[in-house]
Design a protein around this motif. Structure first.
Motif, PDB file in Angstrom:
ATOM      1  N   GLY A  38       0.832  -1.205   0.000  1.00  0.00           N
ATOM      2  CA  GLY A  38       0.000   0.000   0.000  1.00  0.00           C
ATOM      3  C   GLY A  38       0.864   1.252   0.000  1.00  0.00           C
ATOM      4  N   PHE A  39       0.302   2.347  -0.516  1.00  0.00           N
ATOM      5  CA  PHE A  39       1.042   3.609  -0.593  1.00  0.00           C
ATOM      6  C   PHE A  39       1.284   4.189   0.800  1.00  0.00           C
ATOM      7  CE2 PHE A  39       1.004   8.230  -0.656  1.00  0.00           C
ATOM      8  CZ  PHE A  39       1.998   8.507  -1.587  1.00  0.00           C
ATOM      9  N   VAL A  40       2.517   4.612   1.066  1.00  0.00           N
ATOM     10  CA  VAL A  40       2.804   5.264   2.344  1.00  0.00           C
ATOM     11  C   VAL A  40       3.139   6.741   2.116  1.00  0.00           C
ATOM     12  CG1 VAL A  40       4.260   5.299   4.378  1.00  0.00           C
ATOM     13  CG2 VAL A  40       3.654   3.122   3.343  1.00  0.00           C
ATOM     14  N   ALA A  41       4.095   6.971   1.249  1.00  0.00           N
ATOM     15  CA  ALA A  41       4.504   8.357   1.001  1.00  0.00           C
ATOM     16  C   ALA A  41       5.367   8.404  -0.258  1.00  0.00           C
ATOM     17  CB  ALA A  41       5.291   8.893   2.181  1.00  0.00           C
ATOM     18  N   ASN A  42       5.585   9.613  -0.750  1.00  0.00           N
ATOM     19  CA  ASN A  42       6.579   9.822  -1.795  1.00  0.00           C
ATOM     20  C   ASN A  42       7.875  10.261  -1.126  1.00  0.00           C
ATOM     21  OD1 ASN A  42       5.075   9.396  -4.258  1.00  0.00           O
ATOM     22  ND2 ASN A  42       3.923  11.233  -3.673  1.00  0.00           N
ATOM     23  N   ALA A  43       8.973   9.680  -1.555  1.00  0.00           N
ATOM     24  CA  ALA A  43      10.265  10.118  -1.036  1.00  0.00           C
ATOM     25  C   ALA A  43      11.068  10.698  -2.188  1.00  0.00           C
ATOM     26  CB  ALA A  43      11.017   8.947  -0.413  1.00  0.00           C
ATOM     27  N   ALA A  44      11.978  11.625  -1.871  1.00  0.00           N
ATOM     28  CA  ALA A  44      12.814  12.217  -2.914  1.00  0.00           C
ATOM     29  C   ALA A  44      13.757  11.154  -3.463  1.00  0.00           C
ATOM     30  CB  ALA A  44      13.617  13.370  -2.336  1.00  0.00           C
ATOM     31  N   ARG A  45      13.907  11.120  -4.783  1.00  0.00           N
ATOM     32  CA  ARG A  45      14.841  10.165  -5.380  1.00  0.00           C
ATOM     33  C   ARG A  45      16.106  10.920  -5.783  1.00  0.00           C
ATOM     34  NH1 ARG A  45      13.915   6.829 -10.932  1.00  0.00           N
ATOM     35  NH2 ARG A  45      16.123   6.361 -11.221  1.00  0.00           N
ATOM     36  N   ALA A  46      17.130  10.757  -4.963  1.00  0.00           N
ATOM     37  CA  ALA A  46      18.360  11.520  -5.163  1.00  0.00           C
ATOM     38  C   ALA A  46      19.046  11.125  -6.471  1.00  0.00           C
ATOM     39  CB  ALA A  46      19.310  11.295  -3.997  1.00  0.00           C
ATOM     40  N   SER A  47      19.720  12.080  -7.080  1.00  0.00           N
ATOM     41  CA  SER A  47      20.482  11.816  -8.304  1.00  0.00           C
ATOM     42  C   SER A  47      21.963  11.766  -7.973  1.00  0.00           C
ATOM     43  CB  SER A  47      20.223  12.930  -9.311  1.00  0.00           C
ATOM     44  OG  SER A  47      20.728  14.140  -8.793  1.00  0.00           O
ATOM     45  N   ARG A  48      22.770  11.445  -8.961  1.00  0.00           N
ATOM     46  CA  ARG A  48      24.230  11.447  -8.738  1.00  0.00           C
ATOM     47  C   ARG A  48      24.720  12.835  -8.349  1.00  0.00           C
ATOM     48  NH1 ARG A  48      26.467   9.090 -14.115  1.00  0.00           N
ATOM     49  NH2 ARG A  48      24.834  10.481 -14.807  1.00  0.00           N
ATOM     50  N   LYS A  49      24.046  13.853  -8.888  1.00  0.00           N
ATOM     51  CA  LYS A  49      24.430  15.225  -8.548  1.00  0.00           C
ATOM     52  C   LYS A  49      24.178  15.501  -7.069  1.00  0.00           C
ATOM     53  CE  LYS A  49      25.292  19.605  -9.870  1.00  0.00           C
ATOM     54  NZ  LYS A  49      25.374  20.251  -8.580  1.00  0.00           N
ATOM     55  N   ASP A  50      23.051  14.983  -6.559  1.00  0.00           N
ATOM     56  CA  ASP A  50      22.781  15.147  -5.129  1.00  0.00           C
ATOM     57  C   ASP A  50      23.878  14.451  -4.321  1.00  0.00           C
ATOM     58  OD1 ASP A  50      20.294  16.578  -5.256  1.00  0.00           O
ATOM     59  OD2 ASP A  50      19.355  14.732  -5.930  1.00  0.00           O
ATOM     60  N   ALA A  51      24.277  13.266  -4.796  1.00  0.00           N
ATOM     61  CA  ALA A  51      25.331  12.524  -4.088  1.00  0.00           C
ATOM     62  C   ALA A  51      26.610  13.351  -4.062  1.00  0.00           C
ATOM     63  CB  ALA A  51      25.568  11.175  -4.766  1.00  0.00           C
ATOM     64  N   ARG A  52      26.908  13.983  -5.186  1.00  0.00           N
ATOM     65  CA  ARG A  52      28.117  14.797  -5.262  1.00  0.00           C
ATOM     66  C   ARG A  52      28.025  15.994  -4.318  1.00  0.00           C
ATOM     67  NH1 ARG A  52      29.627  19.126  -9.389  1.00  0.00           N
ATOM     68  NH2 ARG A  52      31.781  19.482  -8.850  1.00  0.00           N
ATOM     69  N   ASP A  53      26.863  16.634  -4.314  1.00  0.00           N
ATOM     70  CA  ASP A  53      26.671  17.768  -3.400  1.00  0.00           C
ATOM     71  C   ASP A  53      26.838  17.324  -1.950  1.00  0.00           C
ATOM     72  OD1 ASP A  53      26.159  19.339  -5.561  1.00  0.00           O
ATOM     73  OD2 ASP A  53      23.980  19.358  -5.323  1.00  0.00           O
ATOM     74  N   ALA A  54      26.335  16.120  -1.655  1.00  0.00           N
ATOM     75  CA  ALA A  54      26.434  15.608  -0.292  1.00  0.00           C
ATOM     76  C   ALA A  54      27.900  15.380   0.085  1.00  0.00           C
ATOM     77  CB  ALA A  54      25.639  14.315  -0.154  1.00  0.00           C
ATOM     78  N   VAL A  55      28.692  14.896  -0.878  1.00  0.00           N
ATOM     79  CA  VAL A  55      30.113  14.684  -0.592  1.00  0.00           C
ATOM     80  C   VAL A  55      30.802  16.027  -0.336  1.00  0.00           C
ATOM     81  CG1 VAL A  55      32.312  13.864  -1.519  1.00  0.00           C
ATOM     82  CG2 VAL A  55      30.241  12.535  -1.887  1.00  0.00           C
ATOM     83  N   VAL A  56      30.432  17.026  -1.123  1.00  0.00           N
ATOM     84  CA  VAL A  56      31.006  18.361  -0.914  1.00  0.00           C
ATOM     85  C   VAL A  56      30.677  18.858   0.490  1.00  0.00           C
ATOM     86  CG1 VAL A  56      30.888  20.777  -1.645  1.00  0.00           C
ATOM     87  CG2 VAL A  56      31.015  18.966  -3.360  1.00  0.00           C
ATOM     88  N   ALA A  57      29.416  18.662   0.901  1.00  0.00           N
ATOM     89  CA  ALA A  57      28.991  19.106   2.239  1.00  0.00           C
ATOM     90  C   ALA A  57      29.755  18.341   3.317  1.00  0.00           C
ATOM     91  CB  ALA A  57      27.485  18.909   2.396  1.00  0.00           C
ATOM     92  N   ALA A  58      29.908  17.039   3.102  1.00  0.00           N
ATOM     93  CA  ALA A  58      30.601  16.211   4.106  1.00  0.00           C
ATOM     94  C   ALA A  58      32.064  16.625   4.202  1.00  0.00           C
ATOM     95  CB  ALA A  58      30.481  14.739   3.737  1.00  0.00           C
ATOM     96  N   ARG A  59      32.672  16.894   3.061  1.00  0.00           N
ATOM     97  CA  ARG A  59      34.087  17.297   3.061  1.00  0.00           C
ATOM     98  C   ARG A  59      34.248  18.635   3.785  1.00  0.00           C
ATOM     99  NH1 ARG A  59      38.312  15.033   3.479  1.00  0.00           N
ATOM    100  NH2 ARG A  59      37.754  13.590   1.830  1.00  0.00           N
ATOM    101  N   LYS A  60      33.304  19.522   3.561  1.00  0.00           N
ATOM    102  CA  LYS A  60      33.374  20.838   4.182  1.00  0.00           C
ATOM    103  C   LYS A  60      33.241  20.722   5.703  1.00  0.00           C
ATOM    104  CE  LYS A  60      31.357  25.363   3.488  1.00  0.00           C
ATOM    105  NZ  LYS A  60      29.969  25.791   3.527  1.00  0.00           N
ATOM    106  N   ALA A  61      32.434  19.764   6.135  1.00  0.00           N
ATOM    107  CA  ALA A  61      32.197  19.626   7.573  1.00  0.00           C
ATOM    108  C   ALA A  61      33.346  18.895   8.269  1.00  0.00           C
ATOM    109  CB  ALA A  61      30.892  18.871   7.815  1.00  0.00           C
ATOM    110  N   PHE A  62      34.177  18.200   7.487  1.00  0.00           N
ATOM    111  CA  PHE A  62      35.174  17.311   8.102  1.00  0.00           C
ATOM    112  C   PHE A  62      36.191  18.013   9.021  1.00  0.00           C
ATOM    113  CE2 PHE A  62      39.187  14.908   7.988  1.00  0.00           C
ATOM    114  CZ  PHE A  62      38.762  13.794   8.682  1.00  0.00           C
ATOM    115  N   PRO A  63      36.796  19.129   8.588  1.00  0.00           N
ATOM    116  CA  PRO A  63      37.805  19.733   9.476  1.00  0.00           C
ATOM    117  C   PRO A  63      37.226  20.109  10.843  1.00  0.00           C
ATOM    118  CG  PRO A  63      37.897  20.745   7.300  1.00  0.00           C
ATOM    119  CD  PRO A  63      36.678  19.873   7.311  1.00  0.00           C
ATOM    120  N   GLY A  64      36.047  20.691  10.848  1.00  0.00           N
ATOM    121  CA  GLY A  64      35.435  21.108  12.104  1.00  0.00           C
ATOM    122  C   GLY A  64      35.081  19.920  12.994  1.00  0.00           C
TER     123      GLY A  64
END
Lengths: 281, 309
Positions: A35-61
């Motif tokens: 049965g239907f529960v919800a729609n979830a966002a389907r991330a793209s490779r670009k989202d994955a790349r953005d996430a890596v950028v964010a993670a890298r930026k957060a790493f030093p702190g």
């Protein structure tokens, strides 16, 4: 009087914010009976790349924060999760009793890992005996950005792979379980309100097949946790892609999430730094 | 316009009348056009060409108080061979005292040496000092001089002073190309950007450049658009082509490609070469190289594999 239903939009969690997928896509999440529960966002490779950028930026702190501080923040996550017990239990969609047990186990798991933050160095670090007038000290250091394919256990399994990665100072990009991704986004709401710096944990929902290989090949990702990859072929493909920059890889293996986790996962995502220090006279 | 361009600068009054007679900039229109053009999608082979073109247009810059000869030499080495079969950059840009070091490092390669001069970045000094600063940089081997205009004089309406300074510095340049930095972040309005662009071109600039990189906002797309329109219109009026160099704040490949689209749509092919369009940047080059590698290998590149600079 009846109210209009206020339905939640499940989005991604990148760099401390909740964006929709850059691609604008979504996918349908169903319950066990289809049965239907919800729609979830389907991330793209670009989202994955953005996430890596964010993670890298957060790493030093994050890696530079004191272990004590990281432990406090993880403990805070446990506190916030405890406050949302009922919501998570409902969202897990299993029987009420089983769901509450899973949430409790998750809170306990977070507290357990929080306690390890300032103790893991004492367990994994050593003072090495050397034949010379030197101190020779080995200490564990965080690896960097970890990409994680989370297992299908939607909450306990997810926390059991994320907490050991971040407690030691790594930052991570998590691909939530494709089958049951909603708890991961609700967990992200908890993380966002727990003093965890933005970008330390980034959550992507979507198709593992699409996201995992691009993260595995990403040259700015330092370790890969394939625990949630059920497809053996995909796991091999990811491990091969990961070889290009010698990522640490945790291979998929059957796990009992209720068992005592031990230090294995934390140790797998740490590197050892050894320094020679001349003895004072 | 009644005056011909030849005697526009004959007196402060005619210059003022000419510059204030230029049509005003439609601010909303300029913003929207720049925003609209920046949504162009450039992919695959077009992207690969755009990246290589952008690399060949980069003025690789280091303008820090902590610059050392060693750092300049390292940057020059990178300018000569940015990456695996990537093209050379257009120029290296340094402070005047390091021009000799840079000139020696890039000698015979085709990479130009640009030097900022005229009391960069504020421009607050006497004309004698500015001219001497320029002459010394040229003598040390600079092929291009990046001068700053006197924004104080421009904003207080002393347009003739700005004009005469540019003329004097241009004379001191000799054979070296002169880039005139307008510092658009301090000019307060798009109308002023247009006026300053024309003023610099009338005074003999070979290039007009947006910013020093020390003031924020630096190079924004609408400002570059206005300057590109100015050089296009100037060539139509006079037949002389002037280059444009946005500098400061351009950090990603996406930004660089947006600028190239802007050039192509505003001025056309004639300006799409390192002779007429430059990108003043330091960290941009690494991002271009990373994107280049992504296109070549299919995997996203990481900064661990590129130089720290």
């Amino acid at each position: 009087m009846s109210r209009l239903a206020v339905r939640k939009t499940y989005k991604l969690f990148i760099g401390g914010a909740f964006p929709r997928s850059e691609s604008g896509r979504s996918f349908v999440v169903t319950d066990a009976k289809g049965g239907f529960v919800a729609n979830a966002a389907r991330a793209s490779r670009k989202d994955a790349r953005d996430a890596v950028v964010a993670a890298r930026k957060a790493f030093p702190g994050w890696s530079g924060a004191t272990a004590y501080n990281r432990g406090q923040i993880l403990y805070r996550v446990a506190e916030m999760l405890e406050g949302r017990r009922a919501q998570f239990a409902e969202e897990l969609g299993t029987g009420k009793k089983a769901a509450l047990e899973a949430v409790d186990a998750t809170v306990d798991r977070l507290v357990w890992y929080a306690g390890w933050s300032d103790k893991i160095t004492a367990v994994l670090g050593t003072a090495n005996p050397v034949a010379g007038p030197y101190f020779n000290l080995s200490s564990p250091e965080p690896t960097g950005v970890v990409a994680i394919a989370a297992p299908d256990d939607p909450l306990l399994g997810l926390v059991s792979v994320v907490a050991p990665a971040v407690v030691t100072g790594n930052t991570c990009v998590v691909i939530a379980s494709q089958r049951s991704p909603l708890a991961a986004i609700t967990l992200a709401e908890v993380l966002a309100t727990s003093d965890l710096p933005g970008g330390v944990v980034n959550v992507l929902t979507g198709h593992q097949r699409e996201l995992a290989p691009s993260l595995a090949g990403h040259m700015d990702v330092n370790a890969l946790d394939l625990t949630g990859v059920a497809d053996a072929e995909l796991a091999v493909e990811c491990e091969q892609a990961a070889a290009a920059n010698l990522k640490r890889v945790l291979r998929p293996a059957p796990e009992d999430w209720t068992a005592d986790p031990g230090t294995r996962r934390m140790a797998a995502l740490l590197e050892t730094k050894t320094v020679w220090h001349p003895l004072g006279v | 316009m009644t005056t011909s361009l030849a005697d526009v600068a004959s007196s402060g009054a005619t210059l003022r009348a000419f510059l204030h007679g230029l049509p005003g900039v439609d601010r909303v229109g300029a913003d929207q056009r720049a925003a609209m053009l920046s949504t162009r999608s450039i992919k695959t082979t077009a992207k690969a060409r755009a990246i290589d073109l952008a690399i060949s247009m980069v003025d690789l810059t280091t303008l820090e108080g902590a610059d050392t000869p060693g750092k300049v030499r390292a940057m020059c080495a990178k300018a000569l061979r940015p990456g695996e079969d990537a093209p050379q950059v257009a120029a290296v840009c340094v402070y005047p005292d390091l021009v000799a070091v840079a000139a020696e490092a890039v000698a015979g390669s085709g990479v130009k040496v640009a030097s900022v001069a005229t009391a960069f970045p504020s421009g607050r000094s006497s004309l004698e000092v500015k001219v001497a600063d320029t002459a010394l940089a040229v003598a040390a081997g600079a092929d291009e001089i990046d001068m700053v205009i006197d924004r104080g004089a421009f904003l207080s309406g002393d347009l003739m002073k700005v004009h005469d300074e540019i003329v004097a510095v241009k004379a001191a340049c000799g054979a070296a190309h002169l880039k005139v930095i307008l510092e658009t972040g301090e000019l307060a309005s798009y109308d002023n950007v247009r006026r300053a662009s024309w003023l610099a071109m009338l005074a003999g600039a070979d290039f007009i450049k947006t910013s020093t990189g020390k003031v924020s906002p630096a190079a924004t797309l609408p400002v570059t658009l206005i300057m590109l329109e100015a050089v296009r219109d100037f060539r139509e009026r006079t037949g002389r082509q002037v280059g444009v160099k946005p500098a400061g704040g351009i950090r990603t490949t996406k930004d660089a490609i947006k600028h190239l689209v802007l050039v192509n749509e505003t001025c056309g092919d004639d300006w799409l070469s390192p002779d007429w369009f430059r990108l003043g940047a330091s960290s941009l080059l690494n991002d271009l190289l990373m994107q280049r590698q992504k296109l070549a290998t299919g995997r996203y590149a990481g900064p661990d594999y590129f130089t720290l600079d």
